[in-house]
Design an enzyme around this catalytic site. Structure first.
Site, PDB file in Angstrom:
ATOM      1  CG  HIS A   1      44.542  38.150  44.533  1.00  0.00           C
ATOM      2  ND1 HIS A   1      45.410  38.541  43.599  1.00  0.00           N
ATOM      3  CD2 HIS A   1      43.689  37.081  43.999  1.00  0.00           C
ATOM      4  CE1 HIS A   1      44.922  37.476  42.428  1.00  0.00           C
ATOM      5  NE2 HIS A   1      44.097  36.873  42.765  1.00  0.00           N
TER       6      HIS A   1
ATOM      7  CG  HIS B   1      44.946  35.736  38.308  1.00  0.00           C
ATOM      8  ND1 HIS B   1      43.779  36.636  37.993  1.00  0.00           N
ATOM      9  CD2 HIS B   1      44.221  35.471  39.499  1.00  0.00           C
ATOM     10  CE1 HIS B   1      42.880  36.628  38.824  1.00  0.00           C
ATOM     11  NE2 HIS B   1      43.036  35.993  39.616  1.00  0.00           N
TER      12      HIS B   1
END
Lengths: 333, 333
Positions: free
Chosen positions: A57, A219
């Site tokens: 991320h 995700h």
């Protein structure tokens, strides 16, 4: 799978080593266990702030370590929570004697591991408080979450809590302002393409050439619905309406509008999204007084974007404007 | 083609409108013809600096408009040079009475159109100097270029020339330092995937699932060779060696190492590239004293990266460190 990596097992190790080599003025890195701390940690008499979570991320969270934001970031394997050990070690490393705040995205693994680390730290006499970020309005529960997911709003919680700690607020006050930001921030995203986790080698989901996922998780978890591709303005309208309706944001509000890229989206597209989002907010009498546009909470090379809106007041605005010196956000002296 | 756009014809218009809405503190925008100027332009008594070129490389150049860097950016259509008209208008808009520097990437269309605009500006009494950036060591001539191409090194030329103008250097001196940076900076890139120009709707080239293009241009122009996918370290070694050998960089040199993402590459990969590049330079006795990592000269959503090395001395280091306030680079008071 084509990626600029060596062994998939070493993606996080090597990326963190590169991060350390690139930013020696800002951070120090522990390699075993892996965590990143600001170069001058621990800062005596300042509340320490630790965040972390699965890698993939970036710049969240390592890119936000530095003065005015995080004292430490704990990167787990790609899309996988770090274990309690490195979280505990990072907490100890940034303890300046007046307590440590954990900022945790609301995923089951992260919440559990940060909780365990907090208990272990408390047993050693460190006063730890935790704030759970759950800004994603897309879904109630999801693949990895009980309750809402924590997504790009985390960046705003980290910036503002970091500024509060830097000006000398005590642990109660820093936790309170982090909680306040979380209560006033809402986000939702869209994916145009999936991404490939290096050790998996294949996308975790697929989208047809004309399909997009509304309300995607960071995700690749499913969102609200899978629809046919639409013009950007229609997509913005779809993801912004549930954000506005949620708190709800109302005419007369001042807000920070944050358009976040998922990692693989060209910047021109992020600004096209920003343009429409600002237009919609203006139509509703909501004034955008602060802005952020770019790749800040990503899903590897996923194409897509998310919109985050934070209701501001004078205090939050001042804390947002306060100096910050990190790899990914930097302003002020 | 899935993109967060509306009509492909309006990509640049709408992105620029979004940019204006997001950064009213930094820039003003002219919509017809399209150009971006710093909010306080023209700055009386300061050399103006104008750059520009086809869109699709953002944040280059609009993201670098602001104090300490560019006075104006002129975005053409995607991957297509702006015409002389907006370049002339931008030049007029930033003329503070002591001349304007054009920083031009070495592509035939850009060079021609900036030259025409400079002639027109000169006819109106504006003293214009041009510096052509040609930092890409990959190929001698290419699809759109006589001589070497201008790529990510342009960012460093713009930052350092911008700092020189900001401290009050005259036009000769600003042009001289820009020329010096160009003479001391070298770059080379690699593509893992192509990108799709919105109005074309299809990739301009294709790469097989196991192929990469070494020496890629920022419009997808062919590079040196197409090879099988390799580990990141091997790829870095391949693209860094020609950079080092070119000037050549030598033991004892201090350099700025810049790893640039092509737009669609996850940040972990950029830092893996940085790690190896720093390692190779260290082995050769070359000291990395300044760094930059991120998406700064992109090719829409292309996956890949480029490496740029700039030989530093005390003057260039001080100019690099000088304050800059733009959407994409910001530090200092």
């Amino acid at each position: 799978m084509k990626k600029l990596i060596n062994d998939p097992k070493n993606v996080v190790n090597e990326a963190v080593a590169g991060f350390e080599a690139a930013h020696p003025d800002l951070v120090r890195v522990s390699h075993d266990p892996i965590y990143i701390v600001r170069a001058d940690a621990p800062v005596k008499g300042k509340v320490g702030i630790v965040s972390g979570g699965g890698s993939g991320h970036e710049p969240l969270h390592g890119g936000f370590v530095g003065s005015g934001m995080l004292d430490a970031a704990v990167p787990g394997p790609v899309f996988t929570s770090p274990t309690p050990d490195p979280i505990l070690a990072a907490t100890q490393a940034v303890d300046g004697g007046v307590g440590v705040l954990h900022i945790v995205k609301n995923y089951t693994g992260d919440v559990l591991n940060f909780e365990t680390a907090a208990d272990l730290a408390a047993a050693e006499g460190i006063d730890v408080r935790s704030v759970i970020v759950d800004d994603d309005v897309a879904v109630k529960d999801s693949l990895y979450t009980a309750g809402r997911r924590g997504v790009a709003g985390t960046v705003l919680v980290e910036k503002i809590a970091g500024a509060a700690a830097e000006r000398g607020d005590d642990l109660d006050a820093v936790a309170a302002v982090a909680t306040k930001v979380n209560s006033q921030v809402r986000s939702m995203g869209v994916a145009l393409t999936p991404c490939v986790v290096p050790h998996a080698g294949e996308p975790s989901f697929t989208l047809a050439d004309d399909e997009i996922e509304i309300g995607i998780g960071i995700h690749g978890e499913p969102g609200r619905e899978r629809i046919r591709m639409e013009p950007a303005d229609a997509i913005v309208d779809r993801i912004l309406a549930p954000i506005i309706d949620d708190i709800p944001f109302a005419s007369g509000d001042s807000v920070l509008l944050f358009v976040n890229g998922m990692g693989g989206t060209p910047q021109v597209e992020l600004y096209i999204v920003f343009r429409r989002a600002a237009e919609v907010l203006a139509e509703k009498g909501i004034t955008v007084t602060r802005t952020l546009v770019g790749n800040f909470t990503t899903s590897l090379e996923m194409q897509g974007a998310s919109i985050t809106v934070l209701k501001l007041d004078d205090e939050l605005t001042a804390l947002w404007d306060a100096p910050v010196h990190t790899a990914a956000l930097r302003w002020g002296k």
